[in-house]
Design a protein around this motif. Structure first.
Motif, PDB file in Angstrom:
ATOM      1  N   VAL A  99       0.857  -1.182   0.000  1.00 63.14           N
ATOM      2  CA  VAL A  99       0.000   0.000   0.000  1.00 63.14           C
ATOM      3  C   VAL A  99       0.896   1.237   0.000  1.00 63.14           C
ATOM      4  N   VAL A 100       0.710   2.096  -1.000  1.00 58.60           N
ATOM      5  CA  VAL A 100       1.528   3.310  -1.113  1.00 58.60           C
ATOM      6  C   VAL A 100       0.621   4.533  -1.169  1.00 58.60           C
ATOM      7  N   GLY A 101       1.084   5.620  -0.551  1.00 60.46           N
ATOM      8  CA  GLY A 101       0.390   6.898  -0.633  1.00 60.46           C
ATOM      9  C   GLY A 101       0.905   7.664  -1.836  1.00 60.46           C
ATOM     10  N   LEU A 102       0.004   8.274  -2.566  1.00 60.98           N
ATOM     11  CA  LEU A 102       0.366   8.961  -3.802  1.00 60.98           C
ATOM     12  C   LEU A 102       0.138  10.455  -3.681  1.00 60.98           C
ATOM     13  N   GLY A 103       1.007  11.208  -4.323  1.00 59.25           N
ATOM     14  CA  GLY A 103       0.850  12.652  -4.386  1.00 59.25           C
ATOM     15  C   GLY A 103      -0.123  13.037  -5.483  1.00 59.25           C
ATOM     16  N   SER A 136      -3.134   0.002  -3.688  1.00 60.14           N
ATOM     17  CA  SER A 136      -2.675  -1.320  -3.266  1.00 60.14           C
ATOM     18  C   SER A 136      -2.095  -2.013  -4.486  1.00 60.14           C
ATOM     19  N   GLY A 153      -3.138  11.198  -5.909  1.00 60.35           N
ATOM     20  CA  GLY A 153      -3.670  11.791  -4.702  1.00 60.35           C
ATOM     21  C   GLY A 153      -4.395  10.834  -3.778  1.00 60.35           C
ATOM     22  N   LYS A 154      -4.211   9.555  -3.957  1.00 58.72           N
ATOM     23  CA  LYS A 154      -4.911   8.567  -3.136  1.00 58.72           C
ATOM     24  C   LYS A 154      -3.924   7.522  -2.643  1.00 58.72           C
ATOM     25  N   GLN A 155      -4.437   6.454  -2.044  1.00 63.58           N
ATOM     26  CA  GLN A 155      -3.615   5.306  -1.706  1.00 63.58           C
ATOM     27  C   GLN A 155      -3.878   4.226  -2.746  1.00 63.58           C
ATOM     28  N   ASP A 196       1.207  11.981  -9.032  1.00 60.21           N
ATOM     29  CA  ASP A 196       1.700  10.622  -9.250  1.00 60.21           C
ATOM     30  C   ASP A 196       0.657   9.804  -9.999  1.00 60.21           C
ATOM     31  N   ILE A 209       7.613   5.453  -6.981  1.00 60.09           N
ATOM     32  CA  ILE A 209       6.354   6.189  -7.046  1.00 60.09           C
ATOM     33  C   ILE A 209       6.617   7.479  -7.796  1.00 60.09           C
TER      34      ILE A 209
END
Length: 75
Positions: A9-13, A41, A37-39, A16, A57
């Motif tokens: 799970v990664v957080g995105l700017g 999986s 702008g979301k997470q 991205d 990312i």
């Protein structure tokens, strides 16, 4: 660390749009389109336990790279 067959799970700017996963030492690169702008999986590629993955990312100068070790799910 992430188990074999698991997800990362990664957080995105806000800018991205892609996540790339590659195995340390070479091999194919898996590119996944994501919603900015979301997470997200991301499924772990089929690699053996103990493998090290690079998760990139974004792209360019603003790219971030995570180093993830895959652990075996066998006892």
């Amino acid at each position: 660390m992430v188990p074999q067959g698991g997800t990362i799970v990664v957080g995105l700017g806000p800018n991205d749009t892609t996540v790339e996963i590659s195995q340390a030492g070479g091999g194919p690169v898996t590119k996944v389109k994501v919603e900015p702008g979301k997470q997200a999986s991301i499924p772990v590629p089929n690699v053996p336990g103990g493998a090290v993955l690079y998760v990139q990312i974004g792209t360019g100068a603003r790219a971030r790279i995570l180093v993830v070790e895959v652990i075996s799910t066998l006892n």
